[in-house]
Design a protein around this motif. Structure first.
Motif, PDB file in Angstrom:
ATOM      1  N   LEU A   1       0.828  -1.209   0.000  1.00  0.00           N
ATOM      2  CA  LEU A   1       0.000   0.000   0.000  1.00  0.00           C
ATOM      3  C   LEU A   1       0.859   1.253   0.000  1.00  0.00           C
ATOM      4  CD1 LEU A   1      -2.945  -0.763   2.480  1.00  0.00           C
ATOM      5  CD2 LEU A   1      -3.115  -0.297   0.027  1.00  0.00           C
ATOM      6  N   SER A   2       1.961   1.227   0.753  1.00  0.00           N
ATOM      7  CA  SER A   2       2.827   2.400   0.807  1.00  0.00           C
ATOM      8  C   SER A   2       3.473   2.693  -0.539  1.00  0.00           C
ATOM      9  CB  SER A   2       3.920   2.204   1.869  1.00  0.00           C
ATOM     10  OG  SER A   2       4.865   1.242   1.440  1.00  0.00           O
ATOM     11  N   GLN A   3       3.585   1.670  -1.381  1.00  0.00           N
ATOM     12  CA  GLN A   3       4.161   1.847  -2.711  1.00  0.00           C
ATOM     13  C   GLN A   3       3.079   1.986  -3.786  1.00  0.00           C
ATOM     14  OE1 GLN A   3       7.612  -0.905  -3.415  1.00  0.00           O
ATOM     15  NE2 GLN A   3       7.079  -1.683  -1.398  1.00  0.00           N
ATOM     16  N   GLN A   4       1.824   2.209  -3.329  1.00  0.00           N
ATOM     17  CA  GLN A   4       0.678   2.400  -4.211  1.00  0.00           C
ATOM     18  C   GLN A   4       0.423   1.184  -5.093  1.00  0.00           C
ATOM     19  OE1 GLN A   4       1.325   6.106  -6.289  1.00  0.00           O
ATOM     20  NE2 GLN A   4       1.049   7.329  -4.435  1.00  0.00           N
ATOM     21  N   GLN A   5       0.740   0.020  -4.588  1.00  0.00           N
ATOM     22  CA  GLN A   5       0.443  -1.233  -5.279  1.00  0.00           C
ATOM     23  C   GLN A   5      -0.814  -1.833  -4.647  1.00  0.00           C
ATOM     24  OE1 GLN A   5       4.057  -3.470  -4.756  1.00  0.00           O
ATOM     25  NE2 GLN A   5       5.238  -2.191  -6.160  1.00  0.00           N
ATOM     26  N   THR A   6      -1.938  -1.229  -4.981  1.00  0.00           N
ATOM     27  CA  THR A   6      -3.188  -1.542  -4.295  1.00  0.00           C
ATOM     28  C   THR A   6      -3.609  -2.993  -4.502  1.00  0.00           C
ATOM     29  OG1 THR A   6      -3.849   0.749  -4.671  1.00  0.00           O
ATOM     30  CG2 THR A   6      -5.558  -0.798  -3.950  1.00  0.00           C
ATOM     31  N   VAL A   7      -3.480  -3.491  -5.718  1.00  0.00           N
ATOM     32  CA  VAL A   7      -3.925  -4.855  -6.003  1.00  0.00           C
ATOM     33  C   VAL A   7      -3.124  -5.867  -5.187  1.00  0.00           C
ATOM     34  CG1 VAL A   7      -4.157  -6.616  -7.786  1.00  0.00           C
ATOM     35  CG2 VAL A   7      -4.711  -4.232  -8.314  1.00  0.00           C
ATOM     36  N   GLU A   8      -1.808  -5.697  -5.156  1.00  0.00           N
ATOM     37  CA  GLU A   8      -0.978  -6.603  -4.367  1.00  0.00           C
ATOM     38  C   GLU A   8      -1.289  -6.484  -2.876  1.00  0.00           C
ATOM     39  OE1 GLU A   8       3.162  -6.409  -5.070  1.00  0.00           O
ATOM     40  OE2 GLU A   8       2.996  -6.630  -7.248  1.00  0.00           O
ATOM     41  N   ALA A   9      -1.543  -5.264  -2.415  1.00  0.00           N
ATOM     42  CA  ALA A   9      -1.855  -5.060  -1.000  1.00  0.00           C
ATOM     43  C   ALA A   9      -3.129  -5.797  -0.607  1.00  0.00           C
ATOM     44  CB  ALA A   9      -1.988  -3.570  -0.706  1.00  0.00           C
ATOM     45  N   VAL A  10      -4.162  -5.664  -1.429  1.00  0.00           N
ATOM     46  CA  VAL A  10      -5.422  -6.353  -1.151  1.00  0.00           C
ATOM     47  C   VAL A  10      -5.224  -7.868  -1.200  1.00  0.00           C
ATOM     48  CG1 VAL A  10      -7.759  -6.758  -1.979  1.00  0.00           C
ATOM     49  CG2 VAL A  10      -6.826  -4.439  -1.962  1.00  0.00           C
ATOM     50  N   GLN A  11      -4.420  -8.327  -2.161  1.00  0.00           N
ATOM     51  CA  GLN A  11      -4.170  -9.762  -2.288  1.00  0.00           C
ATOM     52  C   GLN A  11      -3.455 -10.301  -1.051  1.00  0.00           C
ATOM     53  OE1 GLN A  11      -1.992 -10.798  -5.801  1.00  0.00           O
ATOM     54  NE2 GLN A  11      -1.809 -12.962  -5.254  1.00  0.00           N
ATOM     55  N   TYR A  12      -2.408  -9.595  -0.593  1.00  0.00           N
ATOM     56  CA  TYR A  12      -1.691 -10.026   0.609  1.00  0.00           C
ATOM     57  C   TYR A  12      -2.621 -10.025   1.829  1.00  0.00           C
ATOM     58  CZ  TYR A  12       2.986  -9.930  -1.517  1.00  0.00           C
ATOM     59  OH  TYR A  12       4.096 -10.186  -2.267  1.00  0.00           O
ATOM     60  N   GLY A  13      -3.411  -8.962   1.981  1.00  0.00           N
ATOM     61  CA  GLY A  13      -4.313  -8.881   3.124  1.00  0.00           C
ATOM     62  C   GLY A  13      -5.350  -9.981   3.119  1.00  0.00           C
ATOM     63  N   PHE A  14      -5.927 -10.242   1.949  1.00  0.00           N
ATOM     64  CA  PHE A  14      -6.925 -11.314   1.848  1.00  0.00           C
ATOM     65  C   PHE A  14      -6.294 -12.669   2.126  1.00  0.00           C
ATOM     66  CE2 PHE A  14      -9.235 -14.491  -0.696  1.00  0.00           C
ATOM     67  CZ  PHE A  14     -10.492 -14.364  -0.133  1.00  0.00           C
ATOM     68  N   GLU A  15      -5.084 -12.872   1.597  1.00  0.00           N
ATOM     69  CA  GLU A  15      -4.397 -14.143   1.828  1.00  0.00           C
ATOM     70  C   GLU A  15      -4.086 -14.337   3.306  1.00  0.00           C
ATOM     71  OE1 GLU A  15      -0.540 -16.608   0.001  1.00  0.00           O
ATOM     72  OE2 GLU A  15      -1.034 -14.577  -0.700  1.00  0.00           O
ATOM     73  N   MET A  16      -3.742 -13.254   4.001  1.00  0.00           N
ATOM     74  CA  MET A  16      -3.479 -13.342   5.436  1.00  0.00           C
ATOM     75  C   MET A  16      -4.728 -13.817   6.189  1.00  0.00           C
ATOM     76  SD  MET A  16      -2.452 -10.285   8.100  1.00  0.00           S
ATOM     77  CE  MET A  16      -4.060  -9.490   7.888  1.00  0.00           C
ATOM     78  N   ILE A  17      -5.875 -13.236   5.875  1.00  0.00           N
ATOM     79  CA  ILE A  17      -7.110 -13.626   6.561  1.00  0.00           C
ATOM     80  C   ILE A  17      -7.480 -15.066   6.242  1.00  0.00           C
ATOM     81  CG2 ILE A  17      -9.568 -13.135   6.788  1.00  0.00           C
ATOM     82  CD1 ILE A  17      -7.760 -11.070   8.087  1.00  0.00           C
ATOM     83  N   VAL A  18      -7.312 -15.465   4.981  1.00  0.00           N
ATOM     84  CA  VAL A  18      -7.661 -16.826   4.581  1.00  0.00           C
ATOM     85  C   VAL A  18      -6.776 -17.844   5.284  1.00  0.00           C
ATOM     86  CG1 VAL A  18      -7.652 -18.453   2.647  1.00  0.00           C
ATOM     87  CG2 VAL A  18      -8.651 -16.181   2.356  1.00  0.00           C
ATOM     88  N   ILE A  19      -5.466 -17.566   5.315  1.00  0.00           N
ATOM     89  CA  ILE A  19      -4.546 -18.504   5.967  1.00  0.00           C
ATOM     90  C   ILE A  19      -4.833 -18.579   7.458  1.00  0.00           C
ATOM     91  CG2 ILE A  19      -2.131 -18.909   6.561  1.00  0.00           C
ATOM     92  CD1 ILE A  19      -1.368 -17.735   3.886  1.00  0.00           C
ATOM     93  N   ALA A  20      -5.037 -17.438   8.097  1.00  0.00           N
ATOM     94  CA  ALA A  20      -5.336 -17.431   9.527  1.00  0.00           C
ATOM     95  C   ALA A  20      -6.622 -18.205   9.820  1.00  0.00           C
ATOM     96  CB  ALA A  20      -5.448 -15.996  10.034  1.00  0.00           C
ATOM     97  N   SER A  21      -7.627 -18.026   8.988  1.00  0.00           N
ATOM     98  CA  SER A  21      -8.891 -18.753   9.177  1.00  0.00           C
ATOM     99  C   SER A  21      -8.692 -20.251   8.985  1.00  0.00           C
ATOM    100  CB  SER A  21      -9.951 -18.235   8.203  1.00  0.00           C
ATOM    101  OG  SER A  21     -10.178 -16.848   8.388  1.00  0.00           O
ATOM    102  N   SER A  22      -7.859 -20.628   8.015  1.00  0.00           N
ATOM    103  CA  SER A  22      -7.576 -22.049   7.794  1.00  0.00           C
ATOM    104  C   SER A  22      -6.840 -22.648   8.983  1.00  0.00           C
ATOM    105  CB  SER A  22      -6.744 -22.222   6.519  1.00  0.00           C
ATOM    106  OG  SER A  22      -7.439 -21.739   5.383  1.00  0.00           O
ATOM    107  N   LEU A  23      -5.919 -21.886   9.553  1.00  0.00           N
ATOM    108  CA  LEU A  23      -5.202 -22.353  10.744  1.00  0.00           C
ATOM    109  C   LEU A  23      -6.169 -22.575  11.904  1.00  0.00           C
ATOM    110  CD1 LEU A  23      -2.018 -20.068  10.657  1.00  0.00           C
ATOM    111  CD2 LEU A  23      -2.159 -22.477  10.031  1.00  0.00           C
ATOM    112  N   VAL A  24      -7.092 -21.641  12.075  1.00  0.00           N
ATOM    113  CA  VAL A  24      -8.081 -21.773  13.151  1.00  0.00           C
ATOM    114  C   VAL A  24      -8.929 -23.021  12.939  1.00  0.00           C
ATOM    115  CG1 VAL A  24     -10.144 -20.743  14.161  1.00  0.00           C
ATOM    116  CG2 VAL A  24      -8.144 -19.316  13.669  1.00  0.00           C
ATOM    117  N   GLY A  25      -9.367 -23.231  11.698  1.00  0.00           N
ATOM    118  CA  GLY A  25     -10.151 -24.428  11.405  1.00  0.00           C
ATOM    119  C   GLY A  25      -9.390 -25.699  11.715  1.00  0.00           C
ATOM    120  N   GLY A  26      -8.106 -25.733  11.366  1.00  0.00           N
ATOM    121  CA  GLY A  26      -7.304 -26.911  11.660  1.00  0.00           C
ATOM    122  C   GLY A  26      -7.164 -27.169  13.153  1.00  0.00           C
ATOM    123  N   LEU A  27      -6.991 -26.101  13.927  1.00  0.00           N
ATOM    124  CA  LEU A  27      -6.869 -26.259  15.385  1.00  0.00           C
ATOM    125  C   LEU A  27      -8.169 -26.764  15.999  1.00  0.00           C
ATOM    126  CD1 LEU A  27      -4.817 -23.093  16.454  1.00  0.00           C
ATOM    127  CD2 LEU A  27      -4.041 -25.457  16.311  1.00  0.00           C
TER     128      LEU A  27
END
Length: 386
Positions: A347-373
């Motif tokens: 986001l700081s480098q104005q790469q909005t698409v990559e920023a949204v992708q990283y943020g979404f991937e973070m939430i998805v991975i965290a949710s998957s980890l929670v499901g596994g636990l």
């Protein structure tokens, strides 16, 4: 309060205290959040007392968690009086740290260097990530010793890590200074808090989950603000990134072997717990690596957390100790805290698409980890609540 202070999640802590209250013949209602404790007790005569305390959740301390759990077990079995237990709790709380500052700093340096290996860093980047990690660990210890203003640690660590990485990249050796900054800050990036927060939300502990999630996001943002201040103020320094020759992929296995032990020291786990922590951590990462290319990061994260959870719960049942002993260090390698940092960086480098992708991937991975636990607790339930 002491279990909460040494890293016990709120939903587990409420169940522990409820079980102890029943063993003592007291009806108790408990509400814990990362910053508040509400206890309501009612004895056999019907007299009720409510206590509210302002508390702070601290870093995980595996050694003290084990000792507290053993003490609560004796209280539950009526082998220790309440007064004697209170005195012993104070002694445990005031006990010296299991490892001194030099050992803690070295462990943080090794952990950061190992993370740089996972990020496909060059030998220089790996070495510098370790040095930055040691510097950040030293700042953390001084911050605790001096009792500085809350919230200042992340900002100061971000500034120091970004400044040192950028200056080295400009005047010493061409490196990817952003990679070094990220790896050097990995100990403070709140990926584990994010996963715990989503777990609390998933089990219905909404107040604690929202509070912990907010705290994790603020800590992450503060770390990044410290780094971006340096990048903006020193924007005239434009280090030229030379040819990058990452270390051979075999070094990732070396990093995987030493990282769990480093994280075990960071979490103050005794040396007797190192083998199981290493085994559970390696199991989770290997399962994740093996399934990721074929099934995707979501399935890989779920199966990795499932492996860590089942291994930790099985060990807890065999040894009759808290599952958190192996679970917390084992999960730290899997949590997606670095993705949140990368999202803010994009986001700081104005790469909005990559920023949204990283943020979404973070939430998805965290949710998957929670499901596994959560599924792991169904497959192999821990013998004790912690």
């Amino acid at each position: 309060m002491m279990l909460h202070r040494f890293g016990t999640p709120s939903h587990r802590l409420e169940r522990v205290m409820g079980k102890v209250a029943v063993a003592l013949g007291i009806h108790g209602e408990f509400l814990y959040t990362p910053t508040a404790l509400v206890i309501s007790l009612r004895d056999s005569s019907g007299e009720e007392m409510t206590v509210i305390r302002r508390v702070d959740s601290g870093p995980v301390n595996v050694d003290k968690l084990i000792r507290f759990d053993e003490l609560l077990s004796r209280v539950e079995r009526r082998e220790t009086s309440v007064d004697a237990a209170m005195e012993e709790m104070k002694q445990i709380e005031q006990a010296k740290a299991l490892y001194g500052p030099p050992v803690y700093i070295v462990a943080c340096a090794v952990a950061c260097a190992a993370v740089a290996v996972f990020f496909s860093g060059t030998p220089w980047e790996i070495a510098l990530a370790g040095l930055v990690g040691a510097l950040v660990a030293g700042i953390e210890l001084l911050y605790e010793h001096w009792g500085l203003e809350l919230g200042l640690l992340e900002l100061l660590a971000g500034v120091v890590a970004a400044t040192s990485s950028l200056l080295v990249a400009c005047y010493v050796v061409p490196i990817d200074h952003r990679l070094v900054t990220l790896a050097g800050l990995i100990i403070l990036i709140p990926g584990l808090r994010l996963t715990v927060a989503l777990t609390e939300l998933a089990v219905g502990h909404l107040s604690a989950g929202v509070a912990r999630l907010s705290g994790a996001l603020v800590s992450l943002a503060t770390l990044f603000v410290g780094a971006i201040l340096v990048w903006r103020l020193l924007d005239r320094f434009q280090p030229q990134l030379g040819p990058r020759l990452p270390v051979a992929s075999d070094w990732q296995w070396v990093a995987l072997a030493v990282a769990p032990i480093a994280f075990a020291i960071v979490f103050r786990a005794g040396w007797r717990q190192w083998p199981i922590i290493g085994l559970v951590s390696v199991l989770g990462v290997v399962v994740s690596w093996a399934t990721g290319p074929r099934y995707g990061i979501e399935v890989a994260s779920f199966l990795g957390a499932l492996s860590v959870g089942c291994g930790s719960n099985l060990y807890a049942r065999i040894r009759d100790i808290p599952a958190l002993v192996a679970l917390t260090p084992g999960m730290l390698i899997l949590v997606p805290g670095s993705l949140g940092y990368r999202s803010l960086s994009a986001l700081s480098q104005q790469q909005t698409v990559e920023a949204v992708q990283y943020g979404f991937e973070m939430i998805v991975i965290a949710s998957s980890l929670v499901g596994g636990l959560i599924v792991s607790n169904v497959i192999i339930s821990p013998k004790r609540i912690l």
